[in-house]
Design a protein around this motif. Structure first.
Motif, PDB file in Angstrom:
ATOM      1  N   ALA A   1       0.827  -1.216   0.000  1.00 18.06           N
ATOM      2  CA  ALA A   1       0.000   0.000   0.000  1.00 18.06           C
ATOM      3  C   ALA A   1       0.859   1.262   0.000  1.00 18.06           C
TER       4      ALA A   1
ATOM      5  N   ASN B   1      -2.701   6.512   2.401  1.00 20.00           N
ATOM      6  CA  ASN B   1      -3.218   5.351   1.655  1.00 20.00           C
ATOM      7  C   ASN B   1      -3.090   4.078   2.478  1.00 20.00           C
TER       8      ASN B   1
ATOM      9  N   ILE C   1      -6.060   1.587   3.554  1.00 19.31           N
ATOM     10  CA  ILE C   1      -6.070   0.213   3.014  1.00 19.31           C
ATOM     11  C   ILE C   1      -6.005  -0.790   4.163  1.00 19.31           C
TER      12      ILE C   1
ATOM     13  N   ILE D   1      -7.367  -1.983  -3.559  1.00 18.96           N
ATOM     14  CA  ILE D   1      -6.901  -0.630  -3.894  1.00 18.96           C
ATOM     15  C   ILE D   1      -7.785  -0.047  -4.999  1.00 18.96           C
TER      16      ILE D   1
END
Ligand code: FES
Length: 573
Positions: free
Chosen positions: A211, A261, A265, A329
């Motif tokens: 990620a 992010n 995630i 994602i």
């Protein structure tokens, strides 16, 4: 070989004087021909292989595969060992040694003629320790996560590493699991090379590096024994050589956006609470401002999309066959920073756009998530002035708002001595409080927060109770467990002042953890409180307890924050 890029290895190999002779000549005893020393990117393969780290036992072979890729791309690979941390073997806890291993990684990289780094990781702490060390040097760096074990299979049923351990432990206490069952289950759960195949800390860390953009796309979920993992290792060897030529450093990848992010995630995959501590420490090394509150702000409203133990029912092998992390994602793409750059030079959005999903029961869709809200909640209150954490998706859900009487264990030994005493004054509405398992107290903040319930309550059919401590919890564990209470009890946090019979109120929705005892009483208790003598008078552990930061800061050493770069000021003469 024609080149238009700077190689720091040329400071060793590019000189035709006495020291150039010394640097090349001794390495020549390995049979490297002259052209290896002439302008090729030198790639360090940082190997956490060890017989004592079963989850990384296959990484020797992987290093050879990475080397093939490096040679093929025109680089010169040199493998080196670093301290490896085997979660299931080391005492008292691998977390005590994460920072030590990171120092090994940092200093080994800086001291040697390396232009780019491949980190071979697997078991829980082998990922953050190598990342932290590499970040403080900040060379081009790519990660090859070693991959999970194949799914556990026990008497026709799926069995997940770690998660099954807690179930077996409860089964033994309840008298439904025999010694023979136990021995049979041991090999059924660990069927192949690789790390824990639940969404425990190792899988969380592998997902985190993907990620963050530090792996090639799709790396995290590929099982360790799948030939495609070897392909990934080979391609990573290819790519790191290019990264050196492009001077794409770790800090180019590890931006604030990349961290955001990774937090989001992690929530969507139901990742471990341990992620918080490791990401805070990594952010500190690379100079990104990240706080405990960011994990709640960014992650707690995220839907849970991955149906994996301990939050769900499948295992990492299923995740890979369903499409792996690129599907997650892609499904989150409207929420993520799609433009975050990754090690292959493309954005995370471009890498994962249109990733096909082959099983919507394993990876659910946004409109039918496994849970509406996953992620980690950060609690505040007079019991945890600097914060505490809980993973609501791994709880029974019924105790997220609960007021109960404290049953206090002063340390782990006290807990073991009394927990199964039939006379222990405890019922299912009580709140179990464990002190002395924080970073300084244990020392090393072990994964003991998910305390087994008292045998007498398990036999009554009770499966969850509120538990509070300054320790951590395995990513494979579950329950209404409040962790990482900061400041910890050993340094005089309010947790130290809790007494049997006190009333505690947990309200996850309100993000509060309150010790309902009058201020004046707490003040008196504080005045009477005396710190325990230090647990070590010498050696590494002494340094650890003097310098480790609290959980809300990531438990790094205060003097390791930031980096020293890759320049070595003094030569070896
Ligand atoms: Fe190594 Fe779980 S014990 S990953």
């Amino acid at each position: 070989m024609e080149k238009s890029y700077y190689l720091r290895s040329s400071e060793w190999f590019g000189k035709y004087d006495k020291m150039g002779f010394v640097h090349r000549s001794w390495l020549r005893n390995q049979g490297h021909p002259d052209h290896m020393f002439r302008g090729r990117p030198v790639i360090g393969i940082c190997n956490t292989w060890s017989d004592l780290t079963p989850c990384n036992g296959h990484l020797r072979e992987f290093a050879e595969i990475v080397k093939r890729g490096v040679y093929e791309a025109g680089g010169f690979p040199l493998e080196f060992p670093v301290m490896s941390l085997g979660e299931t073997i080391m005492k008292p806890t691998t977390m005590l040694f994460r920072n030590l291993a990171s120092m090994d990684v940092e200093e080994t990289i800086r001291a040697n003629p390396l232009d780019g780094i491949v980190l071979l990781t697997g078991c829980d702490k082998t990922t953050p320790s190598t990342l932290m060390g590499a970040a403080s040097v900040d060379l081009p760096t790519i990660v090859v996560p070693g991959g999970p074990m194949l799914n556990g299979k026990f008497r026709g049923k799926e069995i997940g590493s770690g998660t099954s351990t807690w179930q077996i432990s409860e089964g033994i206490k309840a008298g439904t699991f025999s010694r023979e069952d136990l021995i049979e289950a041991e090999s059924c759960v660990s069927r192949s090379a690789g790390h824990c195949m639940t969404m425990g800390t190792a899988s969380t860390m592998a997902s985190m590096v993907e990620a963050l953009g530090l792996t090639l796309p799709g790396a995290a979920a590929i099982p360790a024994v799948d030939s495609r993992k070897k392909v990934l290792a080979h391609l990573s060897g290819n790519r790191i050589v290019e990264m050196v030529k492009e001077n794409m450093k770790m800090s180019d990848i590890l931006t604030r956006e990349a961290f955001e992010n990774a937090i989001r995630i992690n929530s969507a995959v139901g990742g471990s609470t341990n992620l918080i501590i490791h990401m805070l420490a990594l952010a500190g090394r690379i100079g990104i401002k990240l706080t405990l509150d960011d994990f709640d702000k960014l992650g707690s409203d995220m839907p849970l999309l991955l149906n994996l133990m301990p939050s769900g029912k499948y295992l990492m092998e299923d995740f890979y066959y369903a499409g792996g992390l690129p599907v997650i994602i892609d499904r989150l793409s409207e929420i993520l920073h799609k433009d975050a750059i990754t090690v292959n030079g493309k954005t995370i959005g471009a890498n994962c756009a249109g990733a096909p999903c082959y099983n919507n029961d394993v990876i659910t869709t946004l409109d039918k998530p496994l849970k509406e809200k996953a992620g980690i909640a950060v609690l505040k209150g007079n019991m945890c002035e600097n914060g505490a954490v809980i993973k609501p998706s791994a709880t029974s859900g019924e105790l997220l708002k609960h007021r109960g009487r404290a049953v206090v264990f002063e340390n782990m030994e006290d807990y073991h001595a009394r927990i199964d005493d039939p006379e222990l004054d405890i019922d299912e509405n009580c709140i179990m409080v464990l002190k002395g398992v924080g970073p300084v107290g244990y020392p090393g903040m072990p994964e003991v927060g998910n305390l087994d319930l008292p045998q007498k309550l398990i036999r009554k059919g009770i499966t969850d109770m509120v538990r509070i401590s300054d320790g951590r919890m395995s990513g494979t564990a579950y329950g209404t467990v409040v962790l990482h209470v900061s400041p910890e009890s050993t340094i005089g946090g309010t947790l130290a002042l809790v007494e049997n019979g006190d009333i505690i109120e947990l309200n996850v929705k309100e993000r509060s953890l309150i010790l309902d005892v009058p201020e004046a009483v707490l003040k008196k208790r504080k005045e009477a409180w005396k710190p325990a003598p230090p647990v070590a008078e010498r050696g590494y552990v002494k340094m650890f307890i003097q310098h480790v930061e609290q959980a809300d800061q990531g438990c790094d050493f205060d003097f390791l924050k930031g980096g020293s770069g890759s320049v070595v000021l003094r030569d070896s003469h």
